[in-house]
Design a protein around this motif. Structure first.
Motif, PDB file in Angstrom:
ATOM      1  N   CYS A   1       0.806  -1.230   0.000  1.00 27.41           N
ATOM      2  CA  CYS A   1       0.000   0.000   0.000  1.00 27.41           C
ATOM      3  C   CYS A   1       0.839   1.281   0.000  1.00 27.41           C
ATOM      4  CB  CYS A   1      -0.943   0.013   1.208  1.00 27.41           C
ATOM      5  SG  CYS A   1      -0.116  -0.178   2.808  1.00 27.41           S
ATOM      6  N   ALA A   2       2.140   1.202   0.186  1.00 27.23           N
ATOM      7  CA  ALA A   2       2.963   2.408   0.226  1.00 27.23           C
ATOM      8  C   ALA A   2       3.224   2.934  -1.182  1.00 27.23           C
ATOM      9  CB  ALA A   2       4.291   2.132   0.928  1.00 27.23           C
ATOM     10  N   SER A   3       3.267   4.253  -1.325  1.00 30.32           N
ATOM     11  CA  SER A   3       3.541   4.884  -2.611  1.00 30.32           C
ATOM     12  C   SER A   3       5.014   4.702  -2.972  1.00 30.32           C
ATOM     13  CB  SER A   3       3.222   6.375  -2.531  1.00 30.32           C
ATOM     14  OG  SER A   3       4.164   7.030  -1.681  1.00 30.32           O
ATOM     15  N   PRO A   4       5.374   4.885  -4.247  1.00 29.85           N
ATOM     16  CA  PRO A   4       6.786   4.800  -4.621  1.00 29.85           C
ATOM     17  C   PRO A   4       7.674   5.745  -3.815  1.00 29.85           C
ATOM     18  CG  PRO A   4       5.422   4.761  -6.588  1.00 29.85           C
ATOM     19  CD  PRO A   4       4.503   5.044  -5.445  1.00 29.85           C
ATOM     20  N   ARG A   5       7.189   6.933  -3.507  1.00 32.37           N
ATOM     21  CA  ARG A   5       7.999   7.884  -2.743  1.00 32.37           C
ATOM     22  C   ARG A   5       8.283   7.323  -1.337  1.00 32.37           C
ATOM     23  NH1 ARG A   5       8.672  13.395  -3.805  1.00 32.37           N
ATOM     24  NH2 ARG A   5       6.843  13.350  -5.177  1.00 32.37           N
ATOM     25  N   THR A   6       7.261   6.751  -0.719  1.00 29.97           N
ATOM     26  CA  THR A   6       7.449   6.168   0.606  1.00 29.97           C
ATOM     27  C   THR A   6       8.382   4.967   0.540  1.00 29.97           C
ATOM     28  OG1 THR A   6       5.245   6.902   1.286  1.00 29.97           O
ATOM     29  CG2 THR A   6       6.264   5.146   2.588  1.00 29.97           C
ATOM     30  N   GLN A   7       8.222   4.126  -0.463  1.00 31.17           N
ATOM     31  CA  GLN A   7       9.103   2.970  -0.610  1.00 31.17           C
ATOM     32  C   GLN A   7      10.551   3.407  -0.830  1.00 31.17           C
ATOM     33  OE1 GLN A   7       7.652   0.071  -3.496  1.00 31.17           O
ATOM     34  NE2 GLN A   7       5.544   0.630  -3.024  1.00 31.17           N
ATOM     35  N   ALA A   8      10.740   4.443  -1.651  1.00 33.86           N
ATOM     36  CA  ALA A   8      12.100   4.944  -1.889  1.00 33.86           C
ATOM     37  C   ALA A   8      12.727   5.456  -0.598  1.00 33.86           C
ATOM     38  CB  ALA A   8      12.070   6.048  -2.950  1.00 33.86           C
ATOM     39  N   MET A   9      11.941   6.160   0.216  1.00 34.35           N
ATOM     40  CA  MET A   9      12.426   6.642   1.495  1.00 34.35           C
ATOM     41  C   MET A   9      12.849   5.487   2.406  1.00 34.35           C
ATOM     42  SD  MET A   9      11.260   7.047   4.903  1.00 34.35           S
ATOM     43  CE  MET A   9       9.471   7.120   4.807  1.00 34.35           C
ATOM     44  N   LEU A  10      12.040   4.424   2.429  1.00 27.31           N
ATOM     45  CA  LEU A  10      12.358   3.272   3.278  1.00 27.31           C
ATOM     46  C   LEU A  10      13.616   2.560   2.784  1.00 27.31           C
ATOM     47  CD1 LEU A  10       8.759   1.862   3.869  1.00 27.31           C
ATOM     48  CD2 LEU A  10      10.188   3.109   5.504  1.00 27.31           C
ATOM     49  N   TYR A  11      13.811   2.446   1.474  1.00 32.25           N
ATOM     50  CA  TYR A  11      15.055   1.862   0.960  1.00 32.25           C
ATOM     51  C   TYR A  11      16.266   2.714   1.363  1.00 32.25           C
ATOM     52  CZ  TYR A  11      12.811  -1.672  -2.027  1.00 32.25           C
ATOM     53  OH  TYR A  11      12.103  -2.756  -2.494  1.00 32.25           O
ATOM     54  N   ALA A  12      16.104   4.036   1.314  1.00 32.19           N
ATOM     55  CA  ALA A  12      17.206   4.913   1.708  1.00 32.19           C
ATOM     56  C   ALA A  12      17.557   4.729   3.181  1.00 32.19           C
ATOM     57  CB  ALA A  12      16.845   6.374   1.422  1.00 32.19           C
ATOM     58  N   MET A  13      16.527   4.552   4.028  1.00 32.04           N
ATOM     59  CA  MET A  13      16.790   4.309   5.449  1.00 32.04           C
ATOM     60  C   MET A  13      17.429   2.936   5.665  1.00 32.04           C
ATOM     61  SD  MET A  13      16.113   7.090   6.687  1.00 32.04           S
ATOM     62  CE  MET A  13      16.755   6.474   8.234  1.00 32.04           C
ATOM     63  N   GLU A  14      17.027   1.970   4.862  1.00 31.55           N
ATOM     64  CA  GLU A  14      17.664   0.653   4.931  1.00 31.55           C
ATOM     65  C   GLU A  14      19.151   0.768   4.605  1.00 31.55           C
ATOM     66  OE1 GLU A  14      16.728  -3.862   3.258  1.00 31.55           O
ATOM     67  OE2 GLU A  14      16.278  -2.124   1.989  1.00 31.55           O
ATOM     68  N   ALA A  15      19.473   1.567   3.594  1.00 26.19           N
ATOM     69  CA  ALA A  15      20.885   1.772   3.244  1.00 26.19           C
ATOM     70  C   ALA A  15      21.658   2.408   4.386  1.00 26.19           C
ATOM     71  CB  ALA A  15      20.975   2.640   1.976  1.00 26.19           C
ATOM     72  N   ARG A  16      21.043   3.397   5.052  1.00 23.58           N
ATOM     73  CA  ARG A  16      21.719   4.041   6.183  1.00 23.58           C
ATOM     74  C   ARG A  16      22.038   3.027   7.283  1.00 23.58           C
ATOM     75  NH1 ARG A  16      21.339   9.506   7.190  1.00 23.58           N
ATOM     76  NH2 ARG A  16      22.950   8.994   8.724  1.00 23.58           N
ATOM     77  N   ALA A  17      21.075   2.130   7.546  1.00 27.15           N
ATOM     78  CA  ALA A  17      21.300   1.127   8.594  1.00 27.15           C
ATOM     79  C   ALA A  17      22.417   0.170   8.194  1.00 27.15           C
ATOM     80  CB  ALA A  17      20.002   0.370   8.863  1.00 27.15           C
ATOM     81  N   TYR A  18      22.395  -0.307   6.956  1.00 23.25           N
ATOM     82  CA  TYR A  18      23.452  -1.217   6.505  1.00 23.25           C
ATOM     83  C   TYR A  18      24.820  -0.526   6.538  1.00 23.25           C
ATOM     84  CZ  TYR A  18      20.381  -5.012   4.960  1.00 23.25           C
ATOM     85  OH  TYR A  18      19.487  -6.056   4.912  1.00 23.25           O
ATOM     86  N   ALA A  19      24.850   0.761   6.215  1.00 24.31           N
ATOM     87  CA  ALA A  19      26.118   1.492   6.267  1.00 24.31           C
ATOM     88  C   ALA A  19      26.660   1.521   7.691  1.00 24.31           C
ATOM     89  CB  ALA A  19      25.926   2.911   5.742  1.00 24.31           C
ATOM     90  N   GLY A  20      25.787   1.809   8.651  1.00 24.25           N
ATOM     91  CA  GLY A  20      26.222   1.837  10.039  1.00 24.25           C
ATOM     92  C   GLY A  20      26.701   0.492  10.536  1.00 24.25           C
ATOM     93  N   MET A  21      26.193  -0.584   9.937  1.00 23.20           N
ATOM     94  CA  MET A  21      26.603  -1.937  10.309  1.00 23.20           C
ATOM     95  C   MET A  21      27.854  -2.386   9.555  1.00 23.20           C
ATOM     96  SD  MET A  21      22.753  -3.559  10.318  1.00 23.20           S
ATOM     97  CE  MET A  21      23.271  -5.256  10.591  1.00 23.20           C
ATOM     98  N   GLY A  22      28.347  -1.548   8.631  1.00 26.13           N
ATOM     99  CA  GLY A  22      29.545  -1.906   7.876  1.00 26.13           C
ATOM    100  C   GLY A  22      29.312  -3.000   6.857  1.00 26.13           C
TER     101      GLY A  22
END
Length: 493
Positions: free
Chosen positions: A310-331
């Protein structure tokens, strides 16, 4: 006997190596830690606490203090190190309490959500002094945070995600029903508050948002039609999320987390899963800021799973970006890069402007996309030991974010944060002159907004520049400017 008694027997006691390690790194003396515990206890109203040097020594030797001392110690070390330090991280045993307004494991029902929102917002308005709201100060992290949030996806009895009957959700009060123009005014006021936050930071309007939230909870305690109740819960969710975001922005981290949790409960009652995923993304951002990328990843995955259909593409893109931030912090560079690509590819689907989008996601512009992804690369550089490769990846993406935000007068805080981000990239590339120039621009902008988050990032960046390039004239000049124009002060409310 004082109120600091032990929670364990003599047979249980052995030196608490975890607490000893945090204590040693803090640089505090036993007397200083005792004084800070007593001071915080008085602020919480726990006047029976009277700690001294010998008591601190006994904790280090293995004694487990009674509540609220474990929570106080966790808060003090969290503030000292700028990351979440849980009670368990200190080798202490927390006291397990029944769900209440003090914690995050709350009942997922409409009436109790309304009651908790009302109680917490009222306490904030009346009692908050630097964010001290009694025992609610404790930050939840790890399973204590993630497991209660997973219940967001469990359907409420007798409905999908929201009240089905035309009953007063709050239970007891009766009053005049809200008219359509009044409800639309509440919704437009929330949009206005969000615009103010983006322009001016969280410090100027936080209490106004909390006050509006409290008024909405009053309306939810009156008899309303089911459709009106859903819209009111949505307004409450957006206001609670915004109150949490503003609290986060001015450095009131436990208060922010509690508002986010309550916002998620209200979004569930509204039946709005995309809004719930947005709340979880805000919680994820907070965990990244506090040095808990694993928790951030759990939260963003929960958001993605809950809104996948049900999430819009903009919301999905935002969530992918946050996923990237988390993976970056985990190395984890491979997974980080994949999430960055997914965010970029998904954002390209944000084309049909005729499809209306909720106001809360409109902030995620192309500038925001570039800013988040650049910070992911920047974070990878730090985790990888100041890697010049990842710093080079971050530079063009961050430059685009700075350029785009520089053309957007409505998002001055984001502009300042990305200026600081660009400064850190130049420092990673050993270009201190450029780094000092950009940090100086951010410092000028910081004087026009009220954001402790911006101030803290500027201070940390200047401290890094001074440590690594103190002999450079531009860095020395910037350090003097910082001391003059941005002295260390308590977060403004």
């Amino acid at each position: 006997m004082s109120g600091n008694g032990a929670g364990g027997t003599a047979a249980d006691k052995r030196p608490n190596e975890l607490l000893g390690s945090w204590f040693l790194r803090s640089g505090w003396s036993k007397g200083e830690l005792a004084r800070q515990v007593n001071r915080r206890a008085r602020q919480l109203g726990a006047n029976h606490i009277s700690t001294d040097t010998s008591r601190v020594r006994r904790w280090l030797d293995g004694e487990n203090p009674r509540e609220p001392i474990p929570k106080i110690l966790a808060e003090l070390f969290s503030e000292r190190f700028g990351c979440v330090v849980a009670v368990e991280d200190l080798g202490l045993r927390p006291t397990h309490q029944a769900p209440s307004v003090a914690g995050v494991d709350l009942p997922w029902t409409g009436p109790q959500t309304v009651a908790l929102l009302s109680e917490f917002s009222r306490s904030d308005l009346m009692l908050a002094r630097r964010g001290f709201l009694g025992s609610s100060l404790a930050l939840a992290a790890g399973p204590a945070l993630i497991e209660p949030m997973q219940r967001w996806l469990v359907p409420a009895p007798g409905s999908s995600l929201a009240p089905a009957a035309e009953q007063p959700p709050g239970g007891s009060r009766r009053g005049g029903r809200l008219s359509a123009p009044e409800l639309e005014l509440l919704e437009s006021t929330t949009v206005m508050f969000r615009q103010w936050d983006a322009q001016c930071g969280g410090g100027l309007r936080r209490k106004a948002v909390v006050g509006q939230l409290h008024e909405v909870t009053d309306l939810l305690q009156e008899s309303q039609p089911a459709a009106t109740a859903r819209r009111l819960f949505k307004v409450a969710a957006e206001l609670a999320e915004l109150a949490g975001w503003m609290s986060y922005d001015v450095g009131l981290q436990p208060t922010a987390q509690k508002y986010f949790v309550l916002a998620l409960h209200a979004a569930k009652e509204a039946g709005d899963r995309p809004l719930g995923s947005y709340v979880l993304s805000s919680m994820s951002r907070q965990m990244i800021h506090l040095g808990r990328p694993e928790d951030a990843l759990e939260l963003v995955h929960l958001a993605q799973y809950g809104s996948r259909d049900c999430a819009s593409p903009r919301t999905q893109a935002m969530l992918y970006a946050m996923e990237a931030r988390a993976y970056a912090g985990m190395g984890q560079p491979g997974k980080c890069k994949r999430a960055v690509r997914m965010s970029e590819d998904t954002f390209e689907d944000v084309l049909d402007l005729s499809e209306p989008e909720p106001d809360w996601i409109r902030f995620f512009s192309r500038a925001e996309l570039h800013g988040e992804n650049a910070h992911s690369y920047r974070d990878l550089a730090y985790v990888a030991g100041r890697s010049p490769t990842y710093a080079s990846l971050a530079e063009p993406v961050m430059a685009t974010a700075v350029e785009l935000f520089g053309q957007d007068p409505e998002h001055q805080r984001s502009y300042a944060l990305n200026l600081v981000g660009m400064a850190t990239v130049h420092l990673l590339r050993r270009e201190p002159e450029q780094g000092a120039r950009l940090a100086g621009e951010a410092l000028t902008l910081a004087g026009k907004i009220r954001s402790e988050r911006v101030n803290t990032r500027i201070r940390r960046t200047v401290d890094t520049a001074l440590r690594d390039f103190g002999e450079v004239a531009e860095v020395a000049e910037l350090t003097e400017r910082l001391a003059l124009h941005l002295p260390e002060t308590a977060a403004a409310l």
